[in-house]
Scaffold this motif. Structure first.
Motif, PDB file in Angstrom:
ATOM      1  N   SER A 110       0.733  -1.039   0.081  1.00 46.11           N
ATOM      2  CA  SER A 110      -0.008   0.072   0.088  1.00 46.11           C
ATOM      3  C   SER A 110       0.751   1.376  -0.115  1.00 46.11           C
ATOM      4  O   SER A 110       0.553   2.130  -0.777  1.00 46.11           O
ATOM      5  N   ALA A 111       1.687   1.106   0.710  1.00 50.21           N
ATOM      6  CA  ALA A 111       2.870   2.195   0.692  1.00 50.21           C
ATOM      7  C   ALA A 111       3.444   2.618  -0.419  1.00 50.21           C
ATOM      8  O   ALA A 111       3.676   3.763  -0.954  1.00 50.21           O
ATOM      9  N   SER A 112       3.810   1.505  -1.070  1.00 42.99           N
ATOM     10  CA  SER A 112       4.412   1.850  -2.450  1.00 42.99           C
ATOM     11  C   SER A 112       3.403   2.132  -3.619  1.00 42.99           C
ATOM     12  O   SER A 112       3.700   2.953  -4.351  1.00 42.99           O
ATOM     13  N   VAL A 113       2.281   1.897  -3.542  1.00 47.60           N
ATOM     14  CA  VAL A 113       1.449   2.358  -4.315  1.00 47.60           C
ATOM     15  C   VAL A 113       0.765   3.889  -4.178  1.00 47.60           C
ATOM     16  O   VAL A 113       0.987   4.631  -4.998  1.00 47.60           O
ATOM     17  N   THR A 114       0.932   4.249  -2.881  1.00 48.84           N
ATOM     18  CA  THR A 114       0.798   5.601  -2.532  1.00 48.84           C
ATOM     19  C   THR A 114       1.795   6.237  -3.042  1.00 48.84           C
ATOM     20  O   THR A 114       1.547   7.617  -3.574  1.00 48.84           O
ATOM     21  N   GLN A 115       3.241   5.971  -2.852  1.00 45.40           N
ATOM     22  CA  GLN A 115       4.072   6.739  -3.339  1.00 45.40           C
ATOM     23  C   GLN A 115       4.267   6.870  -4.802  1.00 45.40           C
ATOM     24  O   GLN A 115       4.327   7.968  -5.228  1.00 45.40           O
ATOM     25  N   ALA A 116       3.883   5.696  -5.470  1.00 42.07           N
ATOM     26  CA  ALA A 116       3.761   5.915  -7.034  1.00 42.07           C
ATOM     27  C   ALA A 116       2.743   6.758  -7.505  1.00 42.07           C
ATOM     28  O   ALA A 116       2.968   7.787  -8.283  1.00 42.07           O
ATOM     29  N   THR A 117       1.528   6.753  -6.737  1.00 38.15           N
ATOM     30  CA  THR A 117       0.520   7.892  -7.206  1.00 38.15           C
ATOM     31  C   THR A 117       0.792   9.301  -6.830  1.00 38.15           C
ATOM     32  O   THR A 117       0.715   9.968  -7.616  1.00 38.15           O
ATOM     33  N   VAL A 118       1.696   9.568  -5.883  1.00 37.02           N
ATOM     34  CA  VAL A 118       2.035  10.889  -5.563  1.00 37.02           C
ATOM     35  C   VAL A 118       2.969  11.276  -6.646  1.00 37.02           C
ATOM     36  O   VAL A 118       2.729  12.386  -7.093  1.00 37.02           O
ATOM     37  N   GLN A 119       4.092  10.374  -7.187  1.00 42.25           N
ATOM     38  CA  GLN A 119       4.952  10.840  -7.930  1.00 42.25           C
ATOM     39  C   GLN A 119       4.212  11.051  -9.472  1.00 42.25           C
ATOM     40  O   GLN A 119       4.707  11.784 -10.099  1.00 42.25           O
ATOM     41  N   SER A 120       3.204  10.051  -9.646  1.00 36.07           N
ATOM     42  CA  SER A 120       2.477  10.310 -11.072  1.00 36.07           C
ATOM     43  C   SER A 120       1.706  11.510 -11.146  1.00 36.07           C
ATOM     44  O   SER A 120       1.732  12.175 -12.114  1.00 36.07           O
ATOM     45  N   GLU A 121       1.415  12.127  -9.881  1.00 32.59           N
ATOM     46  CA  GLU A 121       0.495  13.204 -10.048  1.00 32.59           C
ATOM     47  C   GLU A 121       1.308  14.602  -9.777  1.00 32.59           C
ATOM     48  O   GLU A 121       1.030  15.734 -10.036  1.00 32.59           O
ATOM     49  N   LEU A 122       2.785  14.505  -9.669  1.00 35.32           N
ATOM     50  CA  LEU A 122       3.641  15.579  -9.434  1.00 35.32           C
ATOM     51  C   LEU A 122       3.836  16.134 -10.856  1.00 35.32           C
ATOM     52  O   LEU A 122       4.043  15.403 -11.849  1.00 35.32           O
ATOM     53  N   GLN A 123       3.562  17.559 -11.119  1.00 33.59           N
ATOM     54  CA  GLN A 123       3.980  18.409 -12.064  1.00 33.59           C
ATOM     55  C   GLN A 123       5.326  18.669 -12.239  1.00 33.59           C
ATOM     56  O   GLN A 123       5.807  19.276 -11.560  1.00 33.59           O
ATOM     57  N   CYS A 124       5.912  18.377 -13.406  1.00 27.85           N
ATOM     58  CA  CYS A 124       7.439  18.636 -13.504  1.00 27.85           C
ATOM     59  C   CYS A 124       7.529  19.961 -14.392  1.00 27.85           C
ATOM     60  O   CYS A 124       6.908  20.187 -15.286  1.00 27.85           O
ATOM     61  N   HIS A 125       8.288  20.618 -13.692  1.00 24.52           N
ATOM     62  CA  HIS A 125       8.458  22.119 -14.227  1.00 24.52           C
ATOM     63  C   HIS A 125       9.528  22.021 -15.398  1.00 24.52           C
ATOM     64  O   HIS A 125      10.484  21.548 -15.334  1.00 24.52           O
ATOM     65  N   ASP A 126       8.979  22.328 -16.728  1.00 28.43           N
ATOM     66  CA  ASP A 126       9.843  22.103 -17.980  1.00 28.43           C
ATOM     67  C   ASP A 126      10.296  23.417 -18.400  1.00 28.43           C
ATOM     68  O   ASP A 126       9.510  24.556 -18.535  1.00 28.43           O
ATOM     69  N   TRP A 127      11.767  23.378 -18.613  1.00 20.15           N
ATOM     70  CA  TRP A 127      12.497  24.857 -18.651  1.00 20.15           C
ATOM     71  C   TRP A 127      12.786  24.765 -20.289  1.00 20.15           C
ATOM     72  O   TRP A 127      13.570  25.674 -20.740  1.00 20.15           O
ATOM     73  N   GLY A 128      12.236  23.815 -21.129  1.00 16.58           N
ATOM     74  CA  GLY A 128      12.538  23.727 -22.591  1.00 16.58           C
ATOM     75  C   GLY A 128      13.724  23.097 -22.791  1.00 16.58           C
ATOM     76  O   GLY A 128      14.299  22.135 -22.185  1.00 16.58           O
ATOM     77  N   VAL A 129      14.258  23.620 -23.914  1.00 15.87           N
ATOM     78  CA  VAL A 129      15.415  23.078 -24.731  1.00 15.87           C
ATOM     79  C   VAL A 129      16.599  24.231 -24.478  1.00 15.87           C
ATOM     80  O   VAL A 129      16.211  25.288 -24.891  1.00 15.87           O
ATOM     81  N   TRP A 130      17.791  23.886 -24.221  1.00 17.42           N
ATOM     82  CA  TRP A 130      18.868  24.723 -24.033  1.00 17.42           C
ATOM     83  C   TRP A 130      19.619  24.877 -25.324  1.00 17.42           C
ATOM     84  O   TRP A 130      20.358  24.135 -25.722  1.00 17.42           O
ATOM     85  N   SER A 131      19.152  26.053 -26.054  1.00 13.62           N
ATOM     86  CA  SER A 131      19.728  26.046 -27.399  1.00 13.62           C
ATOM     87  C   SER A 131      21.321  26.343 -27.600  1.00 13.62           C
ATOM     88  O   SER A 131      22.130  25.829 -28.374  1.00 13.62           O
ATOM     89  N   GLU A 132      21.733  27.230 -26.614  1.00 12.39           N
ATOM     90  CA  GLU A 132      23.047  27.416 -26.550  1.00 12.39           C
ATOM     91  C   GLU A 132      24.106  26.137 -26.142  1.00 12.39           C
ATOM     92  O   GLU A 132      25.217  26.132 -26.432  1.00 12.39           O
TER      93      GLU A 132
END
Length: 599
Positions: free
Chosen positions: A20-42
């Motif tokens: 149950s704990a592992s399922v809860t942790q995976a659910t939290v991580q899946s709902e986590l929104q990752c901040h995307d900085w795009g592509v570093w062209s330089e």
């Protein structure tokens, strides 16, 4: 037995809780929104096929963002993903592959192939936060030892006559300390025997005295051993020569000059150019700016004033001439009272120059253009009118300003008509020409066969009639002016009078086309000085035709002439019997020898 069952139950509960704990942790991580900085062209990386490549995670490029040590202490995980054109989603990188290696914030590919090209994403995350950024890897084919079109990894400036050692970029990063490696150097992709002012020393290339031929693209190829494999990588350095750091090196303002005056137009957009000579200073930024009343454009905060960044005008071994434009929209008279200054500064000094403005003299361009256009239009219209109606205009001018010759001479006749004595020309002269001149235009016409009295001498009477006439109208046809005829005598008398200063004027009417070679000698000699009017049959019959207008223009002017320009009746079909019914019937019976009644 009971202790064993109790133990089994406890284990089941623990396993169920762990699941149950592992399922809860995976659910939290899946709902986590990752901040995307795009592509570093330089930070995009280009590597040759079969050479070593490494990717740097840009999340550690600035100390205020992240550092690798802080990442380890905060238990952030650094993960690498890859996205290719054939894949819709990012795939985790399998670091168990022999060619891939992760070292702190670097990802090594030893060696890289075309299949390794794509977008690589490095991600920092824990259970509560996530951030990621992409780096592009491009793998290209190598043609020979080096590529002269390759993008340089380093741009290096070296002053003339100075010494500098070229070191292959990333040499210490890609090779292990004290490892066995070799470095090969090329200039413009050519193997050069470095000697005299240049020498290979260790892994570097020493330039003892920088000269113009030593500029260009230098390529270093490094080969080394790792885990029993031979690896290599290629780097390029673009070397340019600059002037040495000697002299005052103070910016010089070329424009506006001390004696320069900017001409401006009120109400328009004014462009003021600030052009500055900037001596080369190693790795130093030199500033150019405009001030209006001792305030920069940014301080004014007026939308009418705009000044983009300076642009490079010319470059000469590091010395630059840059230009910065000041745009003043809707220039007003109040702006003439402002003080516009161009300034430049570097670590060696400061210089400024004021722009002197003067309004452009007002030139009524629109008014002048309209006036010129109207004038040209009128001239064109008058030219067309004159070209089409020049005869009518000349006749109108004569009617207003011409003089009646009857009051200036003592001649008896206006027109004397000379023609060949045959039925066709006689019909034209008697039925058409004489009738219109007398009845319509009011001229007094003299015809020898009609107006001469019997018993007289032909020569004397001809000379007398011609001398008493103001115009001699000669009807030209193939039968006219034949030697020994009355028509030739009349022509000679008229030409003699005209050539000897007499007031008589000879007019030619071409009744039928005549070849010039068929003309008599007297007529050919006088042709250029005589007016020739062509009779074109039915087309010339109406009084409004060009024939009658030309003829009337050559004849004396009559102010009391009244006639309407209407079409004549079909006079070519008239017979002598018809003409005997006009008002001159009795006169023609007495004096016209060609009249049927007289005969």
């Amino acid at each position: 037995m009971m202790p064993l069952v109790f133990t089994l139950l406890c284990l089941c509960v623990l396993k169920m809780g762990g699941f149950s704990a592992s399922v809860t942790q995976a659910t939290v991580q899946s709902e986590l929104q990752c901040h995307d900085w795009g592509v570093w062209s330089e930070g995009s990386v280009q590597v040759y096929d079969g050479e070593v490549a490494y990717l740097y995670c840009p999340l550690f490029s600035h100390p205020t963002l992240y550092s690798y040590n802080q990442t380890q202490n905060s238990r952030l995980s650094l993960l690498w993903y890859r996205h290719t054109h054939t894949q819709e989603l990012e795939q985790p990188i399998n670091l168990k592959l022999h060619k891939l290696h992760k070292d702190r914030e670097y990802l090594w590919i030893q060696p890289a192939s075309v299949l390794d090209a794509g977008l690589y994403t490095c991600m920092l995350r824990n259970i509560s936060s996530c951030v990621k950024i992409g780096v592009k890897l491009e793998v290209v084919q190598k043609d020979g030892e080096c590529d002269p079109r390759a993008k340089p990894h380093l741009n290096l400036t070296i002053p003339f006559q100075s010494e500098r050692t070229l070191t292959c970029p990333d040499l210490n990063t890609l090779t292990l300390p004290n490892s066995t490696h070799s470095v090969s150097w090329y200039q413009s992709c050519r193997t050069t025997l470095f000697r005299s002012d240049r020498e290979l020393k260790g892994d570097g290339l020493v330039i003892y005295r920088m000269l113009e031929p030593y500029t260009g693209l230098y390529t270093c190829v490094v080969s080394y051993q790792m885990n029993g494999r031979t690896l290599n990588f290629t780097r390029s350095i673009n070397v340019t020569a600059v002037v040495p750091d000697v002299g005052p090196k103070v910016p010089i303002i070329l424009n506006p000059a001390s004696d320069q005056i900017f001409t401006v137009t009120l109400g328009s957009t004014v462009n003021l150019s600030c052009r500055v000579y900037l001596p080369h200073l190693y790795e130093e930024k030199q500033n150019i700016w405009w001030t209006v009343d001792n305030k920069t454009v940014e301080q004014l905060a007026d939308p009418r004033f705009r000044s983009p960044e300076a642009t490079l005008f010319s470059y000469d071994y590091g010395d630059e001439i840059k230009e910065r434009i000041l745009y003043v929209m809707d220039f007003s008279s109040d702006d003439l009272q402002r003080e516009f200054n161009c300034s430049a500064r570097n670590s060696r000094g400061f210089n400024t120059s004021r722009a002197v403005l003067r309004t452009e003299p007002y030139v009524p361009t629109l008014e002048l253009g309209c006036g010129l256009g109207v004038t040209l239009a009128l001239m064109l219209m008058m030219f067309v009118i004159y070209h089409v109606f020049w005869l009518e205009l000349l006749l109108l001018y004569r009617s207003w300003f011409g003089s009646d010759e009857r009051y200036t001479d003592d001649k008896q006749y206006d027109v004397y008509i000379s023609y060949a004595r045959n039925s066709e020309e006689e019909e034209f002269v008697l039925s058409t020409l004489r009738r219109v001149l007398e009845a319509e235009f009011g001229y007094s016409v003299c015809i020898f066969d009609r107006d001469s009295l019997p018993g007289g001498t032909i020569t004397d009477d001809t000379l007398r009639f011609v001398g008493q006439s103001r115009r001699l109208v000669v009807v030209v046809s193939p039968c006219s002016a034949v030697r020994g005829t009355q028509a030739l005598l009349e022509l000679q008398a008229g030409l003699t009078s005209m050539l000897h200063g007499g007031s008589l004027k000879v007019v030619l009417i071409q009744f039928k086309p005549v070849r010039r070679k068929s003309w008599v000698k007297e007529l050919r000699q006088a042709r250029l000085a005589l007016t020739l009017i062509c009779w074109k049959g039915e087309k010339s019959a109406p009084l409004s035709s060009r024939f009658w207008k030309q003829l009337q223009l050559e004849l004396p002017m009559r102010r009391d002439t009244q006639h309407t320009l209407t079409k004549l009746p079909d006079i070519t079909q008239h017979t002598p019997d018809t003409h005997t019914k006009n008002t001159h019937q009795a006169e023609e019976k007495l004096i016209d020898p060609y009249s049927t009644s007289a005969l």
